[in-house]
Design an enzyme around this catalytic site. Structure first.
Site, PDB file in Angstrom:
ATOM      1  N   ASP A   1       5.032  -7.296   0.387  1.00 40.82           N
ATOM      2  CA  ASP A   1       4.056  -7.654   1.416  1.00 40.82           C
ATOM      3  C   ASP A   1       2.724  -7.943   0.723  1.00 40.82           C
ATOM      4  O   ASP A   1       2.165  -7.072   0.048  1.00 40.82           O
ATOM      5  CB  ASP A   1       3.913  -6.485   2.403  1.00 40.82           C
ATOM      6  CG  ASP A   1       2.875  -6.768   3.469  1.00 40.82           C
ATOM      7  OD1 ASP A   1       3.067  -7.734   4.227  1.00 40.82           O
ATOM      8  OD2 ASP A   1       1.866  -6.044   3.528  1.00 40.82           O
TER       9      ASP A   1
ATOM     10  N   THR B   1       0.595 -13.048   4.870  1.00 40.78           N
ATOM     11  CA  THR B   1      -0.490 -12.552   4.002  1.00 40.78           C
ATOM     12  C   THR B   1      -0.328 -13.043   2.566  1.00 40.78           C
ATOM     13  O   THR B   1      -1.314 -13.172   1.851  1.00 40.78           O
ATOM     14  CB  THR B   1      -0.534 -11.006   4.005  1.00 40.78           C
ATOM     15  OG1 THR B   1       0.778 -10.503   3.742  1.00 40.78           O
ATOM     16  CG2 THR B   1      -0.996 -10.475   5.342  1.00 40.78           C
ATOM     17  N   THR B   2       0.917 -13.322   2.145  1.00 44.46           N
ATOM     18  CA  THR B   2       1.133 -13.885   0.801  1.00 44.46           C
ATOM     19  C   THR B   2       0.793 -15.373   0.810  1.00 44.46           C
ATOM     20  O   THR B   2       0.097 -15.866  -0.079  1.00 44.46           O
ATOM     21  CB  THR B   2       2.594 -13.676   0.350  1.00 44.46           C
ATOM     22  OG1 THR B   2       2.956 -12.311   0.580  1.00 44.46           O
ATOM     23  CG2 THR B   2       2.770 -13.996  -1.117  1.00 44.46           C
TER      24      THR B   2
ATOM     25  N   ASP C   1       5.309  -5.974  10.487  1.00 47.30           N
ATOM     26  CA  ASP C   1       5.162  -7.435  10.386  1.00 47.30           C
ATOM     27  C   ASP C   1       5.927  -8.137  11.504  1.00 47.30           C
ATOM     28  O   ASP C   1       5.438  -9.109  12.086  1.00 47.30           O
ATOM     29  CB  ASP C   1       5.674  -7.932   9.022  1.00 47.30           C
ATOM     30  CG  ASP C   1       4.627  -7.759   7.923  1.00 47.30           C
ATOM     31  OD1 ASP C   1       3.581  -7.161   8.222  1.00 47.30           O
ATOM     32  OD2 ASP C   1       4.847  -8.204   6.787  1.00 47.30           O
TER      33      ASP C   1
END
Length: 526
Positions: free
Chosen positions: A58, A91-92, A393
């Site tokens: 994550d 988020t990546t 998530d």
């Protein structure tokens, strides 16, 4: 004259060096987590300062725990945090996109284009990208369970627990649907969904509980009950143990009659408290954790067991709000205010044992539909923590679809479509802005390129085929890492994601890029 020239050249050189340093530091962070993008992305093992070990892919978790020192690199950590708050997923991707935009900006700076022109052009290109994404999105109804499940499964596909996505995805969808009204909801308060972790069993044993799950178990040292039907629940914030002096004093008793009197007083004091609890028709008592003295002692436990009251101790302070919301009880600060109207109710409070672990379940609660609990099971703490992050998530993805009810294709399809449409739109723009838009368009190809690289495919071949397919009008063509080829990602692989995840990623990445480009100097504060 030469002296003046040297000073002016030095003044010009410093902003260039500062910008180059900032871009290099930020891109180093983006490159560090680039390998963890997508379903075939790698995981990172992080050792914290205390020696604890984390295994995750994550983006926000990795960056949050990395020891990042450079101020520009910290901005990318904040960027990942902003995406986590806004969308909860991607988020990546947001950091990888920002790294690619900074790389493009670096090349433009080397061509002599002013940073302000680059940053403003990128902002306009980002706004145009959001329009392109909105055009290619498909509206969604919250009653369309299959589409919601597909979005949750796509989010889980890049996690360690992806093989359990057929179990976790329905739990995420059902949890959100139970705490909102699908007809009118505009947002979801994820505080109403409590994730409870308990070591034991496997992830297959994870379940959704309509009610409350406590990892604390019933106190049965004195033979008290472990099951209570038609429960009246009292949440107490005082201690069921003899009072102590405020300061560290020691009392010396040199007469055994005085000793007997003290013990008798203690007994009477505790018996009165327990009788008052019983008089208020309370049969389940939850006791908040105490730091001053024992929350409950053996004598009080004995009295509660005789009165057939189920007792649970060590309720944490941060659990109180959720317990009150779920059962309808109010926290009681002292015994004098212990009245029936402050009690919560439930059909059943029962201690259950499965796979060597005990949990307390409160079922048939008064405010059903306001809160739910998810009991996550796993073999060890590492798996449990990653399962919790993955489920969070998935919940955030469903929340995104409640906020903005639209879906788009995944697998790099939106980024290639943006790249193609922006390159075409760039021809209609004049001057240096045209070069900036073209650079922005090229930078967007980083997502499908990275997905292909991480899956062990030939990235040049994959991106070339994607461009060709999109040019022929196949807007849903994307990288299928399972099949190792370019396919129609929506109809063949069911890979979809919320519109909000992609739009927020591009907007936030462009803003961060603009902020970094506008910095031309940094100094240390006193």
């Amino acid at each position: 004259m030469s002296n003046t020239t040297n000073v002016s050249s030095r003044l010009k050189e410093k902003p260039v060096a500062v910008r180059a340093g900032n871009i290099a530091a930020a891109r180093a962070v983006a490159d560090a987590i680039r390998t963890s993008l997508g379903p075939k992305g790698m995981d990172k093992m992080i050792q914290t300062g205390k020696g604890e070990v984390l295994i995750t892919n994550d983006g926000h978790t990795i960056l949050k725990d990395m020891a990042v020192m450079h101020p520009a690199a910290k901005m990318l950590v904040d960027l990942s945090g902003a995406q986590d708050v806004e969308a909860g997923d991607g988020t990546t991707s947001v950091v990888v996109i920002c790294g690619a935009l900074l790389g493009a900006a670096d090349k433009l700076l080397n061509k002599g284009i002013h940073p302000t022109i680059i940053s403003e052009s990128f902002q306009r290109a980002a706004a145009k990208s959001v329009e392109i994404l909105t055009e290619m999105s498909t509206p969604l109804s919250l009653n369309d369970r299959d589409s919601l499940l597909q979005a949750a499964v796509t989010s889980l596909s890049s996690k360690i627990i992806s093989q359990y996505s057929n179990l976790i995805a329905p739990i995420a969808v059902d949890a959100v649907m139970r705490v909102i009204n699908p007809a009118t909801a505009e947002n979801v308060d994820l505080h109403n969904i409590r994730l409870v972790k308990k070591v034991g069993g496997t992830i297959d044993d994870t379940e959704l509980v309509d009610g409350l799950v406590l990892t604390q178990t019933a106190l049965k040292g004195a033979g008290g009950p472990t099951r209570m039907e038609k429960a009246k629940i009292g949440l107490v914030q005082f201690q069921l143990s003899p009072p102590k002096p405020d300061m560290e004093n020691s009392i010396v008793v040199n007469d055994y009659r005085q000793m007997d009197k003290i013990l008798k007083e203690e007994r009477t004091y505790l018996l009165n408290i327990c009788k008052k609890i019983k008089k208020a028709k309370c049969n389940v008592v939850l006791i908040q954790k105490s730091i001053l003295r024992d929350a409950i002692n053996d004598l009080a436990l004995h009295f509660l067991a005789k009165l057939n009251i189920l007792a649970v101790k060590d309720i944490e302070r941060d659990e109180i709000e959720f317990i009150c919301k779920t059962t309808g009880c109010k926290p009681i600060a002292d015994i004098d205010s212990f009245t029936e109207d402050k009690l919560g109710s439930a059909d059943l409070v029962e201690e259950q044992q499965s796979n060597g672990a005990r949990v307390l379940k409160v079922l048939g609660v008064k405010n059903q539909g306001q809160t739910v609990s998810v009991l996550i099971r796993g073999a060890n703490h590492l798996i449990l923590d990653e399962a919790e992050r993955s489920l969070h998530d998935a919940l955030c993805v469903i929340r995104c679809l409640v906020k903005k009810k639209a879906l788009i294709a995944g697998g790099g399809a939106p980024e290639i479509e943006i790249s193609r449409s922006l390159a075409r739109a760039a021809r209609e723009v004049d001057g240096t802005e045209q070069i900036c838009w073209q650079a922005f368009a090229d930078a967007m190809e980083v997502v499908p390129t990275t997905l292909a690289e991480n899956a062990g495919l030939n990235s040049i071949k994959v991106v070339t085929e994607l461009r060709n397919r999109h040019e022929n009008g196949e807007k849903s063509a994307g990288v299928s890492v399972r099949k190792g080829a370019v396919t129609n990602i929506v109809s063949d692989d069911k890979v979809v994601q919320p519109l909000l995840v992609s739009t927020s990623a591009i907007e936030l990445a462009a803003e961060t890029c603009k902020m970094l480009l506008r910095i031309d100097d940094y100094t240390l504060a006193r």
